[in-house]
Design a protein around this motif. Structure first.
Motif, PDB file in Angstrom:
ATOM      1  N   PHE A 118       8.919 -22.146 -27.106  1.00 57.38           N
ATOM      2  CA  PHE A 118       8.282 -22.836 -25.982  1.00 57.38           C
ATOM      3  C   PHE A 118       9.190 -22.702 -24.757  1.00 57.38           C
ATOM      4  CE2 PHE A 118       7.101 -25.130 -29.834  1.00 57.38           C
ATOM      5  CZ  PHE A 118       5.773 -25.488 -29.669  1.00 57.38           C
ATOM      6  N   ARG A 119       8.604 -22.407 -23.608  1.00 54.29           N
ATOM      7  CA  ARG A 119       9.368 -22.378 -22.352  1.00 54.29           C
ATOM      8  C   ARG A 119       8.615 -23.189 -21.304  1.00 54.29           C
ATOM      9  NH1 ARG A 119      13.465 -18.458 -22.798  1.00 54.29           N
ATOM     10  NH2 ARG A 119      13.066 -16.947 -24.457  1.00 54.29           N
ATOM     11  N   CYS A 120       9.325 -23.500 -20.200  1.00 53.76           N
ATOM     12  CA  CYS A 120       8.754 -24.382 -19.183  1.00 53.76           C
ATOM     13  C   CYS A 120       8.734 -23.725 -17.805  1.00 53.76           C
ATOM     14  CB  CYS A 120       9.578 -25.678 -19.083  1.00 53.76           C
ATOM     15  SG  CYS A 120       9.641 -26.613 -20.620  1.00 53.76           S
ATOM     16  N   ASN A 121       7.580 -23.767 -17.165  1.00 51.66           N
ATOM     17  CA  ASN A 121       7.440 -23.457 -15.740  1.00 51.66           C
ATOM     18  C   ASN A 121       7.833 -22.033 -15.347  1.00 51.66           C
ATOM     19  OD1 ASN A 121       6.421 -26.029 -15.342  1.00 51.66           O
ATOM     20  ND2 ASN A 121       8.418 -26.899 -14.847  1.00 51.66           N
ATOM     21  N   LEU A 122       7.366 -21.063 -16.117  1.00 52.60           N
ATOM     22  CA  LEU A 122       7.543 -19.644 -15.789  1.00 52.60           C
ATOM     23  C   LEU A 122       8.966 -19.299 -15.360  1.00 52.60           C
ATOM     24  CD1 LEU A 122       4.256 -18.772 -13.821  1.00 52.60           C
ATOM     25  CD2 LEU A 122       4.788 -18.277 -16.210  1.00 52.60           C
ATOM     26  N   PRO A 123       9.966 -19.581 -16.190  1.00 47.21           N
ATOM     27  CA  PRO A 123      11.346 -19.282 -15.794  1.00 47.21           C
ATOM     28  C   PRO A 123      11.612 -17.777 -15.871  1.00 47.21           C
ATOM     29  CG  PRO A 123      11.301 -19.930 -18.081  1.00 47.21           C
ATOM     30  CD  PRO A 123       9.883 -20.071 -17.576  1.00 47.21           C
ATOM     31  N   PRO A 124      12.592 -17.266 -15.121  1.00 49.72           N
ATOM     32  CA  PRO A 124      12.943 -15.846 -15.235  1.00 49.72           C
ATOM     33  C   PRO A 124      13.585 -15.542 -16.594  1.00 49.72           C
ATOM     34  CG  PRO A 124      14.446 -16.992 -13.738  1.00 49.72           C
ATOM     35  CD  PRO A 124      13.363 -17.960 -14.076  1.00 49.72           C
TER      36      PRO A 124
END
Length: 305
Positions: A118-124
């Motif tokens: 899971f990742r958050c807010n379209l990180p690079p």
């Protein structure tokens, strides 16, 4: 423990935790998961689906409780038939926050070995960042404000948006379409854009009833904020959807464990709106769950394998 949520107190507390070997405690995990699922039921209610939202019904917005939206046929067709995650429950999950604590952590390889990320807010997740944060992505949240600020509400920058999405592979893009009425149109636009250009990613939407139940659950445990942070929402869902949960990049403080200044995110130093989230209170809860063996909180560098 850190009743006033001071940075120095937390740094001391986490340094003490780091000296102890973490062990999962299945009974504590099962107990907490039971309370969370009894309240919020992410297994059935995390995402708006045709199973939990009937054609012709009304959905009430999460934050704007006096507003609702009719689930007409065009909206209903956007929804997955049921919760769209194949392979549930996932064995090992990584929930990757965007904290500056990830810089030089060498956690990328470990994150990428997880069964679900899971990742958050379209990180690079490209270039030099990959060594620290990895690039495997199964679900990434998308804050509509990012679409507005970074991609001009998709009016002129559709190509740039689609090009950057290629880094996220066959992931779900999770949008809060029904949190505020102002989020709805842009969230639907993302859905239509992905479909039109046959992108690998698929747009899905937070269920507002799930988020309302979750806010109530955590409010009862002392997390009173205008709104829970996305990372905390995802962590809560992961506890229900995964057998083992490990958090990376969850560190809302301006100093690392050695007391040295760090940026707020691993890619910039943009601070959250004052008074919007209750990050230290959320971190307190995460630290408690780590203590109890419900999830594991990774702070600092990962061991190289």
């Amino acid at each position: 423990m850190c009743s006033r949520y001071s940075e120095d107190c937390y740094i001391q507390a986490v340094n003490e935790v780091q000296n102890c070997t973490w062990q999962k405690r299945p009974q504590e995990y099962s107990r907490f998961r039971f309370f969370l699922s009894s309240c919020c039921n992410a297994v059935n209610n995390f995402i708006v689906s045709q199973n939990n939202t009937s054609l012709g019904s009304n959905i009430t917005y999460e934050v704007e409780s006096k507003k609702n939206i009719l689930i007409a046929e065009d909206i209903y067709k956007m929804l997955p038939k049921s919760q769209p995650f194949d392979g549930f429950p996932f064995k090992q999950c990584a929930v990757v926050g965007n904290g500056g604590i990830l810089t030089n952590s060498s956690c990328g390889a470990e994150i990428d070995q997880s069964d679900f990320v899971f990742r958050c807010n379209l990180p690079p997740i490209w270039g030099n960042a990959v060594a620290d944060v990895g690039n495997k992505t199964d679900l990434v949240t998308v804050n509509p404000s990012i679409i507005a600020l970074k991609y001009g509400k998709l009016n002129e920058m559709k190509a740039a948006f689609l090009r950057n999405l290629t880094s996220y592979g066959y992931s779900f893009l999770l949008l809060p379409a029904f949190s505020y009425s102002s989020n709805t149109a842009i969230s639907f636009e993302v859905h239509h854009l992905l479909k039109k250009y046959q992108a690998k990613q698929r747009a899905i939407f937070f269920h507002p009833n799930y988020l309302k139940s979750l806010a109530q659950f955590w409010r009862g445990r002392g997390v009173r904020a205008y709104r829970l942070s996305t990372g905390f929402m995802i962590t809560s869902a992961a506890i229900e959807l995964c057998e083992d949960v490990k958090l990376y990049g969850f560190w809302p403080f301006s100093k690392n464990l050695n007391g040295k200044p760090i940026s707020h995110h691993y890619y910039d130093n943009q601070l959250p709106k004052p008074g919007f989230h209750a990050m230290p209170k959320e971190f307190y809860q995460v630290l408690q769950l780590h203590y109890k063996g419900v999830l594991k909180l990774q702070i600092g560098a990962c061991l190289k394998r």
